[in-house]
Scaffold this active site. Structure first.
Site, PDB file in Angstrom:
ATOM      1  N   ILE A 184       0.836  -1.203   0.000  1.00 32.93           N
ATOM      2  CA  ILE A 184       0.000   0.000   0.000  1.00 32.93           C
ATOM      3  C   ILE A 184       0.869   1.251   0.000  1.00 32.93           C
ATOM      4  O   ILE A 184       1.800   1.388   0.789  1.00 32.93           O
ATOM      5  CB  ILE A 184      -0.977  -0.006   1.200  1.00 32.93           C
ATOM      6  CG1 ILE A 184      -1.980   1.140   1.080  1.00 32.93           C
ATOM      7  CG2 ILE A 184      -0.237   0.003   2.538  1.00 32.93           C
ATOM      8  CD1 ILE A 184      -3.176   1.002   2.000  1.00 32.93           C
ATOM      9  N   CYS A 456      13.152  20.750  -3.711  1.00 32.88           N
ATOM     10  CA  CYS A 456      12.985  19.765  -4.787  1.00 32.88           C
ATOM     11  C   CYS A 456      11.932  20.309  -5.738  1.00 32.88           C
ATOM     12  O   CYS A 456      11.251  21.287  -5.440  1.00 32.88           O
ATOM     13  CB  CYS A 456      12.613  18.378  -4.255  1.00 32.88           C
ATOM     14  SG  CYS A 456      10.916  18.213  -3.708  1.00 32.88           S
TER      15      CYS A 456
END
Length: 485
Positions: A184, A456
């Site tokens: 998951i 980022c």
């Protein structure tokens, strides 16, 4: 208050031995869930249905909602049970109940009967229907497509007037199939694929590969807990977290850019297989759909499966993204999935769509498998019931800024490929390049008198890494909120 629970049709056509076993398991599952909310709820198994009784009328809505989410239930009837003396008495009881409901409506009567009586089911339908038609002037009989269908179940000397029919989710009861381990990620696909295996009768445990930071992990735990609580709370399950920062760092440093996606997936199924073996789980579940992304071609999926020591199940393999999102909305995971991050710098920019085994094996030859072994050995195992308590803990907040101060240094945490292609340029502040996967081991060696602003491309990984650093005692970190144009 009484409900008649009807089993999923595929259960009813099985052999008597299998049907009894499935019905027994479903009865136990219903009892486990309902008695948490109402200890006095009675659950009784019959040959072709399960009877649920409760004296607490105030719990009606909650019991209905719970029954609608238990795998193995095709539908259930909310009924009112009354004793009767003869057919005319049944008519009188029915009239008293439905007179208001049938005003100005077309209707028909449908009777199911068990036991010995002086009348047949058809005779009962005609008698009761005719009587209702005579006594309710504005109502009319219509045998096909009526506005209202009056449903009556007769068993020996009792009649059950069906008040409402509620749909269930169908499928097989949890525990009739073997356990599986779902990989998951918190996105649309993995949540839906987990639900599909629950609905098919498997107890689903969850395995999460953490790429850094508490925020993402908490989000994924919340999704797993939501799925468990709504659809499989009758069973205890595990939530396993494996820190994959080191593995990703090793891949980014030593694996050819085009092969990174396939190699990363192979590392994940290797790790998941080891966890599955520990708990005698036969299969792992992924949310991959054929062709949805470049790594999900048949060639690549075959190579990914070769690294697994467990059966790999892909329930979404033929599903479109629209179908998957629609299912996520139905099961209530879509809002969580929308908030899940897409990591910058993890998957290569030009991934291969047709990986070659020899090339993959060559690239994996550069990989230090001790890092993978260490990640699995240090995995965290959690009873999913503990997640509710854990997620109530305060999550550390990280400040996002778009204007740099005097004592601040830009810390570019993108991968080397990204920084080479699109370098961060600042005419006024120092820029240090440190890929995100090196932060945990190298950030402490930086000058701690400075404030570091993590950057980022999308701002997701920088926030997660800043959270990670704050959790580890570094207060001199912020996130740069301005994208490079």
């Amino acid at each position: 208050m009484k409900f008649i629970v009807k089993l999923f049709p595929e259960i009813m056509i099985k052999s008597e031995t299998v049907r009894k076993r499935f019905a027994k398991i479903l009865t136990s599952n219903i009892r486990n869930i309902l008695q948490k909310y109402d200890e006095e709820t009675a659950v009784v198994r019959h040959w072709d249905y399960i009877e649920v009784r409760s004296k607490n009328e105030e719990n009606r809505e909650e019991l209905i909602a719970l029954l609608q989410r238990i795998p193995g239930i095709h539908h259930f009837l909310e009924v009112e049970e009354k004793p009767f003396t003869d057919l005319h008495h049944i008519f009188e009881l029915t009239l008293a109940d439905v007179a208001q409901q049938l005003q100005g409506k077309t209707f028909c009567v449908r009777v199911k009967r068990k036991g010995k009586h002086k009348f047949s089911s058809i005779e009962a339908e005609r008698y009761i229907g005719g009587g209702l038609n005579q006594h309710i002037e504005s109502a009319k009989v219509r045998l096909k497509n009526p506005d209202v269908t009056v449903r009556i179940d007769i068993e020996d000397d009792k009649m059950m007037l069906v008040k409402t029919r509620h749909a269930g989710i169908g499928g097989y009861p949890i525990g009739t199939q073997e356990d599986v381990l779902s990989l998951i990620s918190g996105g649309f696909d993995s949540g839906v694929s987990s639900y599909m295996l629950i609905r098919r009768g498997s107890r689903v445990h969850y395995c999460f590969f953490n790429l850094g930071g508490a925020a993402h992990e908490i989000g994924v735990k919340q999704m797993a807990y939501h799925i468990w609580q709504r659809y499989s709370a009758s069973h205890k399950v595990r939530f396993i977290t494996i820190n994959f920062e080191g593995v990703v760092g090793e891949i980014l440093e030593k694996v050819d850019n085009g092969q990174m996606g396939v190699v990363l997936k192979r590392m994940m199924v290797r790790a998941a297989s080891k966890v599955a073996q520990r708990f005698n789980i036969e299969a792992i579940v992924t949310g991959e759909a054929l062709g949805q992304v470049s790594s999900q071609t048949l060639t690549n999926l075959r190579l990914i499966d070769e690294a697994a020591d467990a059966l790999v199940l892909r329930p979404l393999i033929t599903h479109d993204k629209e179908q998957i999102i629609a299912m996520a909305k139905e099961i209530g995971t879509d809002d969580i999935a929308k908030s899940m991050p897409e990591f910058c710098g993890v998957i290569s920019k030009n991934p291969t769509i047709k990986a070659v085994r020899e090339k993959i094996l060559e690239e994996e030859g550069h990989f230090n498998f001790e890092i993978l072994e260490s990640s699995v050995q240090n995995a965290k195992y959690l009873d999913i019931r503990q997640i509710a308590e854990e997620t109530e803990k305060e999550v550390v907040e990280v400040e996002a800024i778009s204007v740099l101060g005097e004592n601040e240094v830009i810390l570019d945490i993108r991968s080397p490929e990204e920084t080479d292609e699109k370098p961060f340029e600042s005419g006024t502040h120092d820029v240090i390049q440190m890929p995100f996967y090196k932060l945990s081991s190298q950030f402490g060696s930086l000058d701690q008198s400075k404030n570091y602003v993590l950057y980022c491309e999308r701002g997701v990984m920088s926030k997660l890494q800043a959270l990670y650093l704050k959790e580890n005692g570094f207060s001199n970190v912020r996130v740069f909120a301005k994208n490079i144009h």
